[in-house]
Design a protein around this motif. Sequence first.
Motif: not given
Length: 434
Positions: A312-321, A224-227, A339-353
Amino acid sequence: MLAHNPSSQHVDAFDGRLAIVSHSHPSISKGGAEISAFTLYKGLLDLGIDAVFIAACSEDDRGRLSLGSSREHAVFYDTRIYDHFYQLGSAFTTSALRELFIKLKIDVVNFHHYLNFGIDAISKASIRLGLPTFFTIHEFLSLCHHHGQMITRPTRLLCHKATPEACHTCFPEYSRQQFAIRQGLVSRTFQEVSGFISPSRFLAEIYIKAGLPAKKFAIIENGLAHRPSSPMPPRQRHGDGAWVYGFFGQINPFKGVDTLLKAADVLVKNPSAKDRVRIRIHGNVIGQSEDFMQAFDKAIRTNNVVEYAGPYNNANVSSLMSECDYVVVPSTWWENSPVVIQEAFAVGRPIICTGIGGMAEKIVNGVSGLHFRLNDSADLARVILEGSNNNLYENLLAGVPDTLDQRDMAKRYLAFITTSIKRRVPNGIAISTI
């Protein structure tokens, strides 16, 4: 044997100029493959590696292209001169790419796609120059003509193996012989590639079953570029406040938003659920039918469980998640490593898939998230309600894994590339991986 997340001990051993080649530039398109390629490129620069980024760009998009530095380059192509069945580009585009490799004195090439260049460009522009050439696989386009999704047409069932016979059934306008020729073009090109990188084991194993040698593969997760520097704290819910389930991504026929909307219909009819659950949809609407758009607009207007938050802008995805309790990935195709999986994990959110393919590999059911059955809106509604439990949620939060940043990703790529080059035989074919 597949190499999984090779170590980074070989970073200092890499000496040369490395070209990262993408089918598009992020200033034009923000799909997963081009974002992954650009993230890797930035990570290489962070490590002090002499890297360049080369993107295909259509003549029509020339005015939209925004190159960030002298290390970024574009090869322009004419959209009218591209065969999307055989995946062959124009001789002019191939020649332009080859000349750019020569001009920039490239030593090693990593393609992240051949789309827009043509699959023959891998051999003609790179391998024939004697350059060690690596290919990162992001989906199944070289196996499957149906947008590389490995789902049948028109029934949209999961496909487990692409054969000329099976592909002809999906596309009767093309003969079995044409599909055999298409497969042959891919096979001959890939035989010459020095090594393959896949972000998921699932994707790699599909290609290995199709005939690629396992010894040429490495499994390296996308970075991730913006972890965020650390996972964000759980969202604060006051009293009996609603649980928020967020969807992030392109709203297209393969991402399963229709399943999510149908699950919302189930939930809104449940008296114990309609005030406890909110489904928040983020993303652009792309390629949907008129029927879907009518259903989507109606759901947003009439179902108080659902809200559409827009693009949404990818730079803001952590805040939105971070404003969600869960991220939902309801895709109707196999997926690889979205990439949405890695983005969610990076902010500490579990995933339903959806419990298939690369999603099921990355998200461990009951550990870092929850699975539901493919295309089953009632089961998705059940899992959403199941997730609205504090004890379960705390356990899932503890199971969210760490993610890679762009430097971590680049280190693993360099380790694999360096080791593969050292083990090359005289004809330039890699004979093993680490």
